[in-house]
Scaffold this motif. Structure first.
Motif, PDB file in Angstrom:
ATOM      1  N   UNK A  31       8.669   1.659 -25.648  1.00 57.69           N
ATOM      2  CA  UNK A  31       7.687   2.057 -24.643  1.00 57.69           C
ATOM      3  C   UNK A  31       8.406   2.180 -23.306  1.00 57.69           C
ATOM      4  N   UNK A  32       8.163   3.252 -22.596  1.00 52.19           N
ATOM      5  CA  UNK A  32       8.802   3.437 -21.287  1.00 52.19           C
ATOM      6  C   UNK A  32       8.355   2.311 -20.353  1.00 52.19           C
ATOM      7  N   UNK A  33       9.280   1.846 -19.519  1.00 53.55           N
ATOM      8  CA  UNK A  33       9.005   0.716 -18.628  1.00 53.55           C
ATOM      9  C   UNK A  33       7.787   0.953 -17.734  1.00 53.55           C
ATOM     10  N   UNK A  34       7.691   2.152 -17.168  1.00 48.33           N
ATOM     11  CA  UNK A  34       6.563   2.436 -16.272  1.00 48.33           C
ATOM     12  C   UNK A  34       5.246   2.474 -17.056  1.00 48.33           C
ATOM     13  N   UNK A  36       4.596   0.705 -19.785  1.00 49.99           N
ATOM     14  CA  UNK A  36       4.247  -0.681 -20.074  1.00 49.99           C
ATOM     15  C   UNK A  36       3.620  -1.353 -18.853  1.00 49.99           C
ATOM     16  N   UNK A  37       4.217  -1.130 -17.690  1.00 47.85           N
ATOM     17  CA  UNK A  37       3.701  -1.733 -16.455  1.00 47.85           C
ATOM     18  C   UNK A  37       2.262  -1.288 -16.176  1.00 47.85           C
ATOM     19  N   UNK A  38       1.982  -0.020 -16.416  1.00 42.96           N
ATOM     20  CA  UNK A  38       0.622   0.491 -16.211  1.00 42.96           C
ATOM     21  C   UNK A  38      -0.367  -0.149 -17.185  1.00 42.96           C
ATOM     22  N   UNK A  39       0.080  -0.421 -18.418  1.00 41.64           N
ATOM     23  CA  UNK A  39      -0.803  -1.065 -19.395  1.00 41.64           C
ATOM     24  C   UNK A  39      -1.159  -2.478 -18.927  1.00 41.64           C
ATOM     25  N   UNK A  40      -0.194  -3.210 -18.423  1.00 42.09           N
ATOM     26  CA  UNK A  40      -0.462  -4.572 -17.964  1.00 42.09           C
ATOM     27  C   UNK A  40      -1.403  -4.592 -16.761  1.00 42.09           C
ATOM     28  N   UNK A  41      -1.383  -3.510 -15.995  1.00 39.79           N
ATOM     29  CA  UNK A  41      -2.266  -3.426 -14.820  1.00 39.79           C
ATOM     30  C   UNK A  41      -3.602  -2.753 -15.154  1.00 39.79           C
ATOM     31  N   UNK A  42      -3.845  -2.510 -16.444  1.00 43.36           N
ATOM     32  CA  UNK A  42      -5.081  -1.882 -16.914  1.00 43.36           C
ATOM     33  C   UNK A  42      -5.305  -0.502 -16.311  1.00 43.36           C
ATOM     34  N   UNK A  43      -4.211   0.193 -16.017  1.00 42.55           N
ATOM     35  CA  UNK A  43      -4.324   1.549 -15.485  1.00 42.55           C
ATOM     36  C   UNK A  43      -4.406   2.577 -16.613  1.00 42.55           C
ATOM     37  N   UNK A  44      -3.824   2.243 -17.745  1.00 40.98           N
ATOM     38  CA  UNK A  44      -3.908   3.111 -18.922  1.00 40.98           C
ATOM     39  C   UNK A  44      -4.121   2.242 -20.161  1.00 40.98           C
ATOM     40  N   UNK A  45      -4.680   2.868 -21.200  1.00 44.30           N
ATOM     41  CA  UNK A  45      -4.849   2.189 -22.481  1.00 44.30           C
ATOM     42  C   UNK A  45      -3.646   2.472 -23.372  1.00 44.30           C
ATOM     43  N   UNK A  46      -3.294   1.553 -24.245  1.00 51.43           N
ATOM     44  CA  UNK A  46      -2.172   1.815 -25.158  1.00 51.43           C
ATOM     45  C   UNK A  46      -2.563   2.820 -26.232  1.00 51.43           C
ATOM     46  N   UNK A  47      -1.617   3.607 -26.660  1.00 46.79           N
ATOM     47  CA  UNK A  47      -1.844   4.426 -27.856  1.00 46.79           C
ATOM     48  C   UNK A  47      -1.861   3.495 -29.060  1.00 46.79           C
ATOM     49  N   UNK A  48      -2.315   4.007 -30.189  1.00 47.08           N
ATOM     50  CA  UNK A  48      -2.364   3.168 -31.392  1.00 47.08           C
ATOM     51  C   UNK A  48      -0.970   2.677 -31.760  1.00 47.08           C
ATOM     52  N   UNK A  49       0.010   3.572 -31.653  1.00 47.95           N
ATOM     53  CA  UNK A  49       1.384   3.178 -31.987  1.00 47.95           C
ATOM     54  C   UNK A  49       1.896   2.098 -31.049  1.00 47.95           C
TER      55      UNK A  49
END
Length: 292
Positions: A31-34, A36-49
């Motif tokens: 997962x690209x670092x940026x 991952x960071x956005x996922x932790x900040x609830x800015x984006x949802x993770x893909x299924x993969x």
């Protein structure tokens, strides 16, 4: 945001820090670092993969993570499904409580499974209170009409089939249970599937008994007895002895009464008075069915 991922980022961040993992460790070049960071900040949802990858890095199942995200509780739907999966089919108070909770859930959500649970609890309550098979069958008809069109059954559908098995004519019940057990084999090693399979087999034996199919009952119970002994389940063993003994007695075999007596001696030795009452009630109902 999908309810499944509501609060995902904050939970991911908390677990990662508790485990003292770095973001680099979690991303692991997958997962690209940026991102991952956005996922932790609830800015984006993770893909299924990505979600599956993160579960693997956290050494967690989806069920455990969702439980933590819901403040260490099951979601409302999960609570309903768990209650249904662990239901005692003749406990009217619990059936009515589950039905009421399911009705309240449907006021805010459209859900096929919860709607099915309401139909099934209606049927089970009717059977427990009045024994009206015709009325109970009317309640489960919409459930079966939906399930029989499916290409395959999963655990919750298999549990539903087990719950309504006794409402089918015996030959149809045999066919349906055979199909259900074949589906369960795909879940080899899954604890919930094993419980459903055992319950299906015991319920089918009871149906065979009530329909006077004594030879078939004996054959099927002989397959269940070794598993009950291996599992150390005195309750299952008592049920096996009672039902096999009843079938033998009805075929004129004097060993039948010996097995029935053995069932009650075993339950007395375990000092399980509640289950003893259930066993005595089953014996009475079997006698009534045999004499009708």
């Amino acid at each position: 945001m999908d309810n499944h991922f509501a609060g995902f980022g904050k939970t991911l961040l908390r677990i990662r820090k508790n485990k003292r993992y770095s973001q680099q460790y979690m991303a692991e070049n997958k997962i690209h670092q940026s991102t991952y960071s956005k996922m932790e900040r609830d800015l984006i949802e993770p893909t299924l993969g990505n979600y599956r990858h993160l579960l693997s890095r956290l050494d967690m199942s989806d069920e455990e993570l969702q439980y933590i995200m819901n403040d260490y509780n099951h979601s409302e739907k999960e609570q309903l499904l768990t209650a249904f999966m662990n239901l005692s089919f003749n406990d009217v108070a619990l059936l009515e409580e589950l039905r009421e909770k399911a009705r309240n859930y449907l006021k805010a959500h459209a859900d096929y499974i919860i709607a099915d649970i309401i139909h099934l609890t209606d049927a089970l309550i009717i059977m427990a209170k009045t024994g009206d098979v015709v009325g109970a069958r009317k309640q489960v008809r919409p459930v079966w009409e939906r399930l029989e069109k499916l290409d395959g059954w999963y655990l919750v559908e298999l549990r539903m089939i087990n719950a309504m098995l006794f409402l089918f004519p015996i030959d149809e019940a045999i066919l349906i249970s055979g199909t259900a057990l074949a589906q369960i084999q795909k879940y080899a090693g899954h604890p919930s599937a094993s419980k459903i399979a055992v319950s299906l087999r015991y319920n089918l034996c009871l149906l065979l008994l009530k329909n006077g199919r004594y030879t078939e009952t004996i054959t099927r119970i002989n397959e269940l007895i070794p598993a009950a002994k291996e599992a150390g389940s005195y309750r299952h063993l008592c049920v096996c002895y009672l039902r096999k003994g009843f079938a033998l007695a009805k075929t004129g075999n004097p060993e039948g009464q010996l097995l029935i007596d053995q069932a009650f001696r075993l339950i007395e030795a375990a000092d399980d008075q509640a289950f003893k009452a259930n066993l005595e009630n089953e014996y009475i109902l079997l006698e009534e069915a045999a004499s009708s």
